[in-house]
Design a protein around this motif. Structure first.
Motif, PDB file in Angstrom:
ATOM      1  N   GLN A  98       0.803  -1.321  -0.085  1.00  0.00           N
ATOM      2  CA  GLN A  98      -0.121   0.017  -0.001  1.00  0.00           C
ATOM      3  C   GLN A  98       1.040   1.260   0.196  1.00  0.00           C
ATOM      4  OE1 GLN A  98      -3.250  -0.230  -0.156  1.00  0.00           O
ATOM      5  NE2 GLN A  98      -2.974  -2.558  -0.102  1.00  0.00           N
ATOM      6  N   CYS A  99       2.044   1.098   0.343  1.00  0.00           N
ATOM      7  CA  CYS A  99       3.106   2.368   0.226  1.00  0.00           C
ATOM      8  C   CYS A  99       3.421   2.786  -1.047  1.00  0.00           C
ATOM      9  CB  CYS A  99       4.208   1.980   1.089  1.00  0.00           C
ATOM     10  SG  CYS A  99       4.008   1.530   2.712  1.00  0.00           S
ATOM     11  N   ARG A 100       3.644   3.862  -1.230  1.00  0.00           N
ATOM     12  CA  ARG A 100       4.452   4.563  -2.496  1.00  0.00           C
ATOM     13  C   ARG A 100       5.470   3.793  -2.731  1.00  0.00           C
ATOM     14  NH1 ARG A 100       7.893   8.016  -3.608  1.00  0.00           N
ATOM     15  NH2 ARG A 100       7.816   8.753  -1.454  1.00  0.00           N
ATOM     16  N   VAL A 101       6.489   3.895  -1.996  1.00  0.00           N
ATOM     17  CA  VAL A 101       7.751   3.276  -2.227  1.00  0.00           C
ATOM     18  C   VAL A 101       7.742   1.969  -2.947  1.00  0.00           C
ATOM     19  CG1 VAL A 101      10.028   3.040  -1.064  1.00  0.00           C
ATOM     20  CG2 VAL A 101       8.513   4.672  -0.029  1.00  0.00           C
ATOM     21  N   ALA A 102       6.870   1.013  -2.782  1.00  0.00           N
ATOM     22  CA  ALA A 102       6.916  -0.104  -3.364  1.00  0.00           C
ATOM     23  C   ALA A 102       6.596   0.113  -4.836  1.00  0.00           C
ATOM     24  CB  ALA A 102       5.891  -0.882  -2.552  1.00  0.00           C
TER      25      ALA A 102
END
Length: 356
Positions: A98-102
């Motif tokens: 769910q994180c943008r970094v992923a």
């Protein structure tokens, strides 16, 4: 440690008894090529990394690995692996996705981009109503739409052939999803889906479409970007590549330097009009469109000099662009604004400027 775990040895991604592929993610990945054709975005060992993380999440847990660290590692994994296998491996890994970094940076080649655009158009054909946008976004991890860098190789435009039948069956059939204008689809999704993009890179753009649409796109979809550059590529067929950075300053606007560079872009067979003048707005247009040149009253394209872009249209659309960029990056513009360049055959164009 996760790869050598007794319960995890030989386990593949998504092999956990509790792991089931969700229709939201499998629908997008179903139209993507198989893993043997996958081009990892940031590393050749991406599938192995995903497998290790999947096993860790399914059997032994993440331990001291935080969600942010897992998301950072997942940014090296190719798109089909993340959509098909990694999300369903475990609850912890699903939370990290769910994180943008992923997902950042998000690289979409022609096959992946085609699958994503088809999914979005099938779920939300117009892409402008808040309810449809909200419902469509829920079907993919939130971080997917929060990326700051988007790199897209446009798919080739599709054509829709109307099926003709000699039978008497008039039952309406569902219309297939056809992407006739990939560039328009990407720009449409930038407004309400990928709203956090700070750096945008688009390649494989049809040149004959972009020749006439760049001015309009710069004043609408790309209005919030400081640096914009459109470069013609000598491919077969010819294409454009576009680079836009939201927070980067535009090239320094210098009308005198723009006149020199404009003259250098003139094809050898073209006859130079000495009365050609360039205003501040036109200088910014020349700085951003690297294949355009002005000769006389209008702009032409170095790769297709028979295509014409009206100069008054450039000055009209770039008025708001220059005004906005001048406020954000005043050091890139002269202290005093210049008057719009008049037509070459007007009396004012032939009169030398008055000395201050």
């Amino acid at each position: 440690r996760a790869a050598s775990h007794p319960e995890g040895r030989g386990t593949e991604i998504g092999a956990s008894p509790q792991a089931t592929t969700t229709p939201q993610t499998s629908r997008v990945a179903a139209s993507m090529p198989g893993h043997e054709a996958v081009e990892p975005a940031r590393g050749d060992t991406a599938p192995g990394v995903a497998a290790t993380l999947a096993v860790a999440g399914a059997s032994a847990g993440f331990g001291i690995l935080s969600a942010d660290l897992v998301a950072s590692v997942m940014s090296f994994v190719d798109l089909p692996t993340k959509l098909v296998s990694a999300i369903v491996a475990s609850w912890s890994l699903r939370q990290a996705m769910q994180c943008r970094v992923a997902w950042d940076p998000l690289h979409l080649n022609q096959a992946y981009g085609k699958a994503v655009l088809r999914f979005l158009k099938r779920s939300d054909p117009l892409g402008c109503f808040a309810a449809d946008v909200r419902n469509t976004k829920r079907r993919l991890p939130a971080g997917f739409f929060e990326v700051h860098r988007l790199d897209c190789v446009l798919m080739n435009p599709e054509t829709h052939e109307i099926e003709q039948s000699d039978t008497e069956d008039d039952t309406p059939r569902p219309r297939p999803v056809v992407i006739t204008d990939p560039l328009d689809e990407v720009c449409k999704r930038l407004r309400n889906y990928f709203t956090g993009v700070r750096e945008l890179s688009i390649s494989n753009i049809e040149d004959y479409r972009m020749d006439y649409r760049f001015v309009g796109l710069r004043a609408s979809s790309l209005a919030e970007y400081g640096f914009v550059e459109l470069v013609h590529q000598a491919t077969t067929p010819p294409t454009y590549s576009l680079l836009a950075r939201r927070d980067a300053p535009p090239r320094k606007v210098d009308s005198a330097a723009a006149r020199v560079e404009n003259r250098s872009r003139l094809p050898p067979e073209a006859c130079w009009d000495e009365r050609t003048s360039i205003s501040e707005r036109e200088a910014l247009y020349l700085a951003e469109h690297r294949s355009a040149y002005k000769n006389g009253n209008d702009f032409h394209l170095a790769h297709a000099c028979y295509r014409t872009v009206k100069s008054h249209g450039v000055r009209k659309r770039y008025k708001a662009v220059v005004s906005t960029l001048r406020k954000r990056f005043p050091e890139q513009f002269p202290i005093r604004g210049e008057r719009p360049s008049p037509p070459c055959d007007s009396p004012r164009a032939l009169t030398p400027p008055r000395s201050p």
